[in-house]
Design a protein around this motif. Sequence first.
Motif, PDB file in Angstrom:
ATOM      1  N   GLN A   1       0.723  -1.228  -0.031  1.00  0.00           N
ATOM      2  CA  GLN A   1      -0.228   0.111  -0.118  1.00  0.00           C
ATOM      3  C   GLN A   1       0.716   1.356  -0.099  1.00  0.00           C
ATOM      4  O   GLN A   1       0.322   2.326  -0.245  1.00  0.00           O
ATOM      5  CB  GLN A   1      -0.815   0.087   1.247  1.00  0.00           C
TER       6      GLN A   1
ATOM      7  N   LYS B   1      -7.943   6.595  -1.902  1.00  0.00           N
ATOM      8  CA  LYS B   1      -7.913   7.274  -0.595  1.00  0.00           C
ATOM      9  C   LYS B   1      -6.132   6.966  -0.130  1.00  0.00           C
ATOM     10  O   LYS B   1      -5.644   6.017   0.047  1.00  0.00           O
ATOM     11  CB  LYS B   1      -8.820   6.549   0.403  1.00  0.00           C
TER      12      LYS B   1
ATOM     13  N   GLU C   1      -4.742   3.516   0.826  1.00  0.00           N
ATOM     14  CA  GLU C   1      -5.657   2.483   1.686  1.00  0.00           C
ATOM     15  C   GLU C   1      -5.586   1.306   0.844  1.00  0.00           C
ATOM     16  O   GLU C   1      -5.833   0.279   1.492  1.00  0.00           O
ATOM     17  CB  GLU C   1      -7.064   3.021   1.725  1.00  0.00           C
ATOM     18  N   SER C   2      -5.209   1.131  -0.360  1.00  0.00           N
ATOM     19  CA  SER C   2      -5.410  -0.075  -1.159  1.00  0.00           C
ATOM     20  C   SER C   2      -3.828  -0.208  -1.905  1.00  0.00           C
ATOM     21  O   SER C   2      -3.409   0.851  -2.279  1.00  0.00           O
ATOM     22  CB  SER C   2      -6.217  -0.163  -2.250  1.00  0.00           C
TER      23      SER C   2
ATOM     24  N   VAL D   1      -0.486   1.177   8.452  1.00  0.00           N
ATOM     25  CA  VAL D   1      -1.168  -0.115   7.973  1.00  0.00           C
ATOM     26  C   VAL D   1      -0.970  -0.999   8.899  1.00  0.00           C
ATOM     27  O   VAL D   1      -1.904  -1.749   9.414  1.00  0.00           O
ATOM     28  CB  VAL D   1      -0.223  -0.466   6.833  1.00  0.00           C
TER      29      VAL D   1
ATOM     30  N   LEU E   1      -3.997   7.293   3.254  1.00  0.00           N
ATOM     31  CA  LEU E   1      -3.950   7.194   4.811  1.00  0.00           C
ATOM     32  C   LEU E   1      -3.059   8.379   5.697  1.00  0.00           C
ATOM     33  O   LEU E   1      -3.228   8.984   6.532  1.00  0.00           O
ATOM     34  CB  LEU E   1      -3.738   5.832   5.291  1.00  0.00           C
TER      35      LEU E   1
ATOM     36  N   GLY F   1      -6.929  11.077   7.249  1.00  0.00           N
ATOM     37  CA  GLY F   1      -8.280  10.851   7.983  1.00  0.00           C
ATOM     38  C   GLY F   1      -8.947  12.130   8.283  1.00  0.00           C
ATOM     39  O   GLY F   1     -10.111  12.171   8.083  1.00  0.00           O
TER      40      GLY F   1
END
Length: 247
Positions: free
Chosen positions: A16, A45, A66-67, A100, A47, A135
């Motif tokens: 990620q 997204k 996020e991915s 993560v 993080l 966030g």
Amino acid sequence: MEMQEANQGSEVSPNQTIYINNLNEKVKLDELKKSLNAVFSQFGKILEVLAFKTLKHKGQAWVVFESAESASTAIAKMNGFPFYDKPMRIQFAKTKSDVVAKADGTFVPREKRKRHEEKGGKKKKEQHHDSTQMGNAMNSAYPGVYGAAPPLSQVPYPGGVKPILPEAPAPPNNILFVQNLPHDTTPMTVQMLFYQYQGFKEVRMVEAKPGIAFVEFADEMQSTVAMQGLQGFKILQNPMLITYAKK
DNA sequence: AGCACA
């Protein structure tokens, strides 16, 4: 014997987090992180964005998505892209980011390095966090603005969309007027989006007037193509509103 | 060049 030593050393499995280096070291950390965040948020997204000013870590940054799909798309699309006059070099990060791992449940706090002893006495208030935590922005009632959202009473137009004053639209010309940018959008971010279009010349922004930018092209055909291509493109959730500039 | 988690 076959060639079985694949890529020596550069074997890092997709994850990620992307590791970016060859960044322009003259850019201030805060601006750098904002630009990176804005530029890379188009892939998914984010993080966290991390960058440090220590000698060992200058010119480098980590962007945690996020991915992992977002991360690989980001690498595919942006590796080598000129950013503050230097081509970004992007790879997957070698190790898992703390954010993560914390989400994983696999986080084990590393031992504190005792190298830097803190200055005793003065505890400075951590009013501004240095690391850009997405966030906050995502949960904010005020997209595009980092940190705590201002009280609602101070937010004239939640969602950040400014009203467009009813006035005659400017006729097509070679300069575009871009509105509804997140307030901390950097010129570099805007440039990255328009750069790909033929005839791109420059981006102009005024610090005193956040949220807008002027983007100049060589001629009006080219500005029109760019306008059509990027109309409504979202930077940190804010759809860009592009019109022709008044001359 | 340099892979961290102020």
